[in-house]
Design a protein around this motif. Sequence first.
Motif, PDB file in Angstrom:
ATOM      1  N   ARG A 162       0.840  -1.202   0.000  1.00 53.75           N
ATOM      2  CA  ARG A 162       0.000   0.000   0.000  1.00 53.75           C
ATOM      3  C   ARG A 162       0.869   1.243   0.000  1.00 53.75           C
ATOM      4  N   HIS A 164       1.899   4.780   1.547  1.00 51.81           N
ATOM      5  CA  HIS A 164       1.983   5.146   2.960  1.00 51.81           C
ATOM      6  C   HIS A 164       2.278   6.632   3.106  1.00 51.81           C
ATOM      7  N   TRP A 166       3.788   8.441   5.201  1.00 54.58           N
ATOM      8  CA  TRP A 166       5.060   8.986   5.672  1.00 54.58           C
ATOM      9  C   TRP A 166       6.270   8.347   5.000  1.00 54.58           C
ATOM     10  N   LYS A 174       9.484  -2.258   5.685  1.00 57.58           N
ATOM     11  CA  LYS A 174       8.849  -1.474   6.750  1.00 57.58           C
ATOM     12  C   LYS A 174       8.075  -2.341   7.736  1.00 57.58           C
ATOM     13  N   HIS A 187      11.460   7.468  11.665  1.00 57.18           N
ATOM     14  CA  HIS A 187      10.601   8.280  10.801  1.00 57.18           C
ATOM     15  C   HIS A 187      11.338   9.398  10.067  1.00 57.18           C
TER      16      HIS A 187
END
Lengths: 306, 311
Positions: A162, A164, A166, A174, A187
């Motif tokens: 998918r 994402h 961020w 991930k 992050h």
Amino acid sequence: MLLNMKEEGMSKKIITRRDFLRVAALTPLAGAFAYGLKFPEAKEATEKARVVLIRDENALRSFKNSNPDVIHRMLDEAVATFFNEKDPIAAWKKMIKPSDIVGIKSNVWGPIPTTREVEQAIKRRIIDAGVAEENIGIDDRGVRRNPIFRKATALINARPARTHHWSGMGTCIKNYITFAPRWYEYHDDSCADLATIWKDFGLKEKTRLNILVMLNPLFHGIGPHHYSDRYVWEYKGFLVGQDPVAVDATGMRIIQAKRREFFGEDRPLKPPAKHIFLADTRHGLGVSSSDQIELIKLGWKGDILI
Amino acid sequence: MKKIVWLTVFFFLQILPFPFFAEGAGFMANDSKDLMTTLQTLLPREINGWKAVEKDEFYDPQTIFDYINGAGEVYRSYNFKFLLARRFSKTGQPDLVVDLFDMATSEDAFGVFTHDLEGEEAGVGQGSTYKGGLLSFWKDSFFVSIYTEEETEEAIAALFALGRKVDSSITKEGKEPEVVSFLPRKNLAEKAVHYFHNHMILNYHFYLSDENILLLNQKTEVALGIYAEGDDKNYLLLVRYPEERKASQAYEKFIQAYMPDAQEPGLVQTEDKKWTAARLRKDFIIAVFNASSASSAKEAVEQVEKKLSQE
């Protein structure tokens, strides 16, 4: 400038927008994202990473509702092909020993989870490979507390593909962020260095297989939850491989192609999923360039996008 | 009883991140309790037959990752204080989910709204968008997101009714950030103004560098405008620093990292044959990227300088 990093012993240097412009000006691949470029000498020395893409038109019974029998058959065929075996159990035995303690690292994200059908198909084959059921765990956010995962000798990494908000894309790389106690520490710079999780927590050596579930991938997201049914499509496939970077890079190319088709223009992921390419060029976790990936396509070919 | 103990530990020691629920309000500091109550009063319990289900959930900057994963960074970067999440259900219809963010200031409510401007203007609050089952708007110091899991006609009607209800519950209007007003309006593309603080959000909208070469932080105020220039776009970045000394340090770092080969001070032709111009003015840095010529880059900077001089 980026290319000089190797010569400088990979010392940290500032990468700016101008580095990307410079690379784009030098390469015939207009607009190429510099993180994806390789050092030529490394490219020659590296063996191709095998990735199996399998699809079945009957993989879904209805929207986001997978067919367990078909899923099981697809997984069998993909794994057997990956290991050049006719018998899927023989293929699983190449990865898993009866003495292994196996964690199936799933993903519980509400709108598109790994799915119970995929989890159970994996578990069935691990049992068939000789592992006692009590030595198999399935978990996502609880892996740090889960006794099976705490003493796991082998991991199977399975998650949905998918976009994402961020990191650009939710990937196999991930998917291991839940092994970290403080996710936010990864992050920075749009999760650029997610690959370090694989080293920081000793996950690279334990991982026997990566499965990027592409039954209903999300190719675009909106709002705080980064989701709308409008941007999910029925691709009805999996990507399977032992190199997480190769699996993710292939998945990303399919998602990019879907975005091009849907939006009618080249619309790059926002933010770019640079962690996939940096997992290759900065962290050496695997390979991301398509010319270093042997992609085997099985099953349904309609709207394959790659 | 176990939950109460945990809630007590959280609120008094502030060490364990997890969402907290309305029933735990009795164990909170008064400020937190007041904020939660304020948020709850802004939301109805029922709309068009959809009723609030489960307990309200509250998240703060430490616990937000439990709710929306990495996207929590966006709200943290705008200094948000509290989020109230409430789910509404109706038999035979998709759920509606409301996320009501208390951003503490109207500037940050405006800013977080500008993070994702995709969609059509929806006529709710002080600025809104609707797309794909998601209605977002800002008003005063609040940012509101209402989402339906499926776009049925009835659900969309309820979603907008809910949005208008929340809009009318927030009686005050807030002001937009002053720094945004310094962006020239001419050629400014539609829905092309972003306001933020730090370099992570800058890179989201316009990738500048992996390192924070403009020394942005939670106290810097940044306006990014995207301008149409023929078939191309150029980008005007305006940064206000808390003090002139910090602006000066940042300018020096930016020049060193981004234009060490400047043709003249603060002006460089980049590898794509476009131009970047930058200038330091008191506590501001003005930078223009992707301009088609040196003169247009300098002209854009000068337009902002002129506006700043009228401040």
